[in-house]
Write a protein that holds these residues in place. Structure first.
Motif, mmCIF file in Angstrom:
data_model
loop_
_atom_site.group_PDB
_atom_site.id
_atom_site.type_symbol
_atom_site.label_atom_id
_atom_site.label_comp_id
_atom_site.label_asym_id
_atom_site.label_seq_id
_atom_site.Cartn_x
_atom_site.Cartn_y
_atom_site.Cartn_z
ATOM 1 N N LEU A 1 1.594 105.622 103.221
ATOM 2 C CA LEU A 1 0.964 106.742 103.926
ATOM 3 C C LEU A 1 1.150 106.603 105.429
ATOM 4 C CD1 LEU A 1 -2.394 107.219 101.998
ATOM 5 C CD2 LEU A 1 -0.422 108.751 102.015
ATOM 6 N N ARG A 2 1.053 105.381 105.916
ATOM 7 C CA ARG A 2 1.211 105.126 107.351
ATOM 8 C C ARG A 2 2.639 105.429 107.823
ATOM 9 N NH1 ARG A 2 -1.637 102.331 111.573
ATOM 10 N NH2 ARG A 2 -0.145 102.239 113.256
ATOM 11 N N ARG A 3 3.629 105.260 106.925
ATOM 12 C CA ARG A 3 5.033 105.494 107.275
ATOM 13 C C ARG A 3 5.441 106.955 107.180
ATOM 14 N NH1 ARG A 3 5.777 100.533 104.273
ATOM 15 N NH2 ARG A 3 6.174 101.719 102.384
ATOM 16 N N SER A 4 4.542 107.839 106.868
ATOM 17 C CA SER A 4 4.875 109.254 106.690
ATOM 18 C C SER A 4 5.576 109.814 107.930
ATOM 19 C CB SER A 4 3.595 110.050 106.426
ATOM 20 O OG SER A 4 3.886 111.432 106.412
ATOM 21 N N ASP B 1 5.572 112.863 108.774
ATOM 22 C CA ASP B 1 4.788 114.010 109.235
ATOM 23 C C ASP B 1 3.620 113.544 110.112
ATOM 24 O OD1 ASP B 1 3.861 116.688 109.385
ATOM 25 O OD2 ASP B 1 2.470 116.295 107.731
ATOM 26 N N ALA B 2 3.601 114.012 111.359
ATOM 27 C CA ALA B 2 2.576 113.588 112.315
ATOM 28 C C ALA B 2 1.172 113.997 111.876
ATOM 29 C CB ALA B 2 2.881 114.153 113.695
ATOM 30 N N THR C 1 0.064 114.289 108.813
ATOM 31 C CA THR C 1 -0.341 113.391 107.731
ATOM 32 C C THR C 1 -0.797 112.060 108.309
ATOM 33 O OG1 THR C 1 1.182 114.415 106.167
ATOM 34 C CG2 THR C 1 0.421 112.187 105.640
ATOM 35 N N ARG C 2 -0.043 111.513 109.250
ATOM 36 C CA ARG C 2 -0.430 110.246 109.887
ATOM 37 C C ARG C 2 -1.768 110.383 110.607
ATOM 38 N NH1 ARG C 2 4.868 110.379 111.521
ATOM 39 N NH2 ARG C 2 4.229 110.706 113.679
ATOM 40 N N VAL D 1 -4.512 110.379 107.986
ATOM 41 C CA VAL D 1 -4.714 109.021 107.478
ATOM 42 C C VAL D 1 -5.488 108.192 108.493
ATOM 43 C CG1 VAL D 1 -3.516 106.874 106.855
ATOM 44 C CG2 VAL D 1 -2.743 109.056 105.917
ATOM 45 N N GLU D 2 -5.148 108.301 109.763
ATOM 46 C CA GLU D 2 -5.857 107.558 110.814
ATOM 47 C C GLU D 2 -7.330 107.963 110.880
ATOM 48 O OE1 GLU D 2 -4.975 105.008 112.766
ATOM 49 O OE2 GLU D 2 -3.046 104.924 111.753
ATOM 50 N N CYS E 1 -9.048 106.339 107.977
ATOM 51 C CA CYS E 1 -9.159 104.893 108.212
ATOM 52 C C CYS E 1 -10.308 104.580 109.168
ATOM 53 C CB CYS E 1 -7.847 104.354 108.768
ATOM 54 S SG CYS E 1 -6.537 104.271 107.533
ATOM 55 N N TYR F 1 -4.865 99.045 110.353
ATOM 56 C CA TYR F 1 -3.496 98.597 110.102
ATOM 57 C C TYR F 1 -3.140 97.522 111.114
ATOM 58 C CZ TYR F 1 -2.648 102.498 106.910
ATOM 59 O OH TYR F 1 -2.681 103.362 105.861
#
Length: 70
Positions: A42-45, A47-48, A50-51, A54-55, A58, A65
Protein backbone atom coordinates in the motif's frame (compact mmCIF):
# COMPACT_ATOMS: atom_id res chain seq x y z
CA UNK A 1 -31.05 6.18 34.88
CA UNK A 2 -27.49 4.88 34.46
CA UNK A 3 -24.33 6.91 34.70
CA UNK A 4 -22.40 8.12 31.69
CA UNK A 5 -19.64 5.84 30.45
CA UNK A 6 -16.19 7.38 30.58
CA UNK A 7 -13.91 6.23 27.80
CA UNK A 8 -10.15 6.56 27.94
CA UNK A 9 -7.88 5.50 25.12
CA UNK A 10 -5.34 3.17 26.68
CA UNK A 11 -3.74 1.68 23.57
CA UNK A 12 -0.49 3.53 23.07
CA UNK A 13 1.42 0.79 21.27
CA UNK A 14 3.05 1.88 18.02
CA UNK A 15 3.27 -0.66 15.20
CA UNK A 16 6.34 -0.25 13.00
CA UNK A 17 6.47 -1.61 9.46
CA UNK A 18 10.01 -2.04 8.17
CA UNK A 19 10.49 -1.19 4.51
CA UNK A 20 11.08 -2.62 2.06
CA UNK A 21 8.56 -5.38 2.66
CA UNK A 22 8.08 -8.63 0.75
CA UNK A 23 7.22 -8.05 -2.91
CA UNK A 24 5.13 -11.22 -3.35
CA UNK A 25 3.49 -13.73 -1.00
CA UNK A 26 5.25 -17.08 -0.81
CA UNK A 27 4.06 -20.47 0.44
CA UNK A 28 4.55 -20.85 4.18
CA UNK A 29 4.48 -17.15 5.04
CA UNK A 30 3.03 -16.40 8.45
CA UNK A 31 0.04 -14.11 8.87
CA UNK A 32 2.32 -11.38 10.16
CA UNK A 33 4.56 -11.64 7.09
CA UNK A 34 1.54 -11.48 4.78
CA UNK A 35 0.21 -8.42 6.58
CA UNK A 36 3.67 -6.81 6.47
CA UNK A 37 3.85 -7.32 2.70
CA UNK A 38 0.29 -6.03 2.21
CA UNK A 39 0.91 -2.85 4.19
CA UNK A 40 4.27 -2.26 2.50
CA UNK A 41 2.57 -2.66 -0.91
CA UNK A 42 0.00 0.00 0.00
CA UNK A 43 2.86 2.35 0.83
CA UNK A 44 4.41 1.72 -2.63
CA UNK A 45 1.25 2.77 -4.48
CA UNK A 46 1.96 5.05 -7.45
CA UNK A 47 -1.24 7.00 -6.72
CA UNK A 48 -0.62 9.99 -4.43
CA UNK A 49 -4.19 10.03 -3.10
CA UNK A 50 -3.93 6.36 -2.11
CA UNK A 51 -0.65 7.02 -0.28
CA UNK A 52 -2.21 10.02 1.49
CA UNK A 53 -5.20 7.91 2.56
CA UNK A 54 -2.89 5.17 3.88
CA UNK A 55 -0.86 7.76 5.80
CA UNK A 56 -4.03 9.17 7.38
CA UNK A 57 -5.10 5.68 8.50
CA UNK A 58 -1.62 4.96 9.85
CA UNK A 59 -1.69 8.15 11.91
CA UNK A 60 -5.07 7.18 13.36
CA UNK A 61 -3.99 3.63 14.23
CA UNK A 62 -0.42 4.36 15.48
CA UNK A 63 1.24 2.63 12.54
CA UNK A 64 4.62 3.94 11.40
CA UNK A 65 6.71 3.02 8.38
CA UNK A 66 10.48 2.75 8.85
CA UNK A 67 12.68 2.97 5.76
CA UNK A 68 15.64 0.57 5.63
CA UNK A 69 15.47 -0.41 9.29
CA UNK A 70 16.34 3.10 10.56
Amino acid sequence: MGTAIDYQKVMTEIVTINLPGPQEPTPGMSGGELLHGFLAELRRSPDASTRAFVESLCAKWNVRYREGGK
